[in-house]
Design a protein around this motif. Structure first.
Motif, mmCIF file in Angstrom:
data_model
loop_
_atom_site.group_PDB
_atom_site.id
_atom_site.type_symbol
_atom_site.label_atom_id
_atom_site.label_comp_id
_atom_site.label_asym_id
_atom_site.label_seq_id
_atom_site.Cartn_x
_atom_site.Cartn_y
_atom_site.Cartn_z
ATOM 1 N N PRO A 1 48.015 30.761 13.783
ATOM 2 C CA PRO A 1 48.678 30.248 12.487
ATOM 3 C C PRO A 1 50.049 29.907 12.659
ATOM 4 O O PRO A 1 50.716 30.816 13.310
ATOM 5 C CB PRO A 1 48.064 30.988 11.529
ATOM 6 N N GLU A 2 50.795 28.945 12.168
ATOM 7 C CA GLU A 2 52.146 29.114 12.206
ATOM 8 C C GLU A 2 52.877 29.644 11.320
ATOM 9 O O GLU A 2 52.237 29.731 9.922
ATOM 10 C CB GLU A 2 52.372 27.342 12.179
ATOM 11 N N PRO A 3 53.782 30.367 11.412
ATOM 12 C CA PRO A 3 54.407 31.081 10.258
ATOM 13 C C PRO A 3 54.681 30.232 9.157
ATOM 14 O O PRO A 3 55.294 29.194 9.500
ATOM 15 C CB PRO A 3 55.654 31.672 11.043
ATOM 16 N N GLU A 4 54.741 30.646 7.943
ATOM 17 C CA GLU A 4 55.313 30.018 6.748
ATOM 18 C C GLU A 4 56.522 29.941 6.611
ATOM 19 O O GLU A 4 57.429 30.685 6.972
ATOM 20 C CB GLU A 4 54.661 30.774 5.424
ATOM 21 N N LYS A 5 57.082 28.789 6.174
ATOM 22 C CA LYS A 5 58.383 28.768 5.977
ATOM 23 C C LYS A 5 59.052 29.238 4.659
ATOM 24 O O LYS A 5 58.291 29.289 3.765
ATOM 25 C CB LYS A 5 59.027 27.014 6.190
ATOM 26 N N LYS A 6 59.975 29.947 4.889
ATOM 27 C CA LYS A 6 60.406 30.753 3.514
ATOM 28 C C LYS A 6 61.333 29.546 2.929
ATOM 29 O O LYS A 6 62.057 28.577 3.529
ATOM 30 C CB LYS A 6 61.369 31.757 3.857
ATOM 31 N N ALA A 7 61.334 29.649 1.634
ATOM 32 C CA ALA A 7 62.100 28.670 0.783
ATOM 33 C C ALA A 7 63.600 28.868 0.768
ATOM 34 O O ALA A 7 63.919 30.115 0.932
ATOM 35 C CB ALA A 7 61.588 28.767 -0.871
#
Length: 93
Positions: free
Chosen positions: A84-90
């Motif tokens: 899974p791709e890491p979630e982008k932080k806002a």
């Protein structure tokens, strides 16, 4: 000893000389047999060492093939299920 010296010896002396030569021959024959046994043992060890070297070479080939198979399996698993791709932080303002 020369022939003249042998001719002058008594029969008992000649028998004694023959007896000593026979004893010496038996001792030498025993030594030859012991040395032959040692040689046979060393030859067997050399043959076994060759067999061990051949077995080691064969095992190396088997391990290399097993490693290639394992690498191919892991590559196949990774391709089928990508991580899974890491979630982008806002962005923080």
């Amino acid at each position: 000893m020369t022939d003249k010296e042998f001719k002058r010896l008594k029969r008992s002396e000649l028998i004694e000389i023959i007896y000593e030569y026979q004893k010496r021959e038996q001792a030498l024959q025993s030594r030859v047999e012991a040395l032959q046994a040692q040689l046979d043992e060393k030859n067997l060890k050399i043959q076994q060492a060759g067999s061990i070297a051949e077995a080691t070479a064969a095992l190396t080939g088997i391990f290399e093939a097993a490693q290639k198979t394992a690498d191919a399996y892991l590559e196949h698993i990774r391709a089928a299920d990508p991580p899974p791709e890491p979630e982008k932080k806002a962005d923080k303002i």
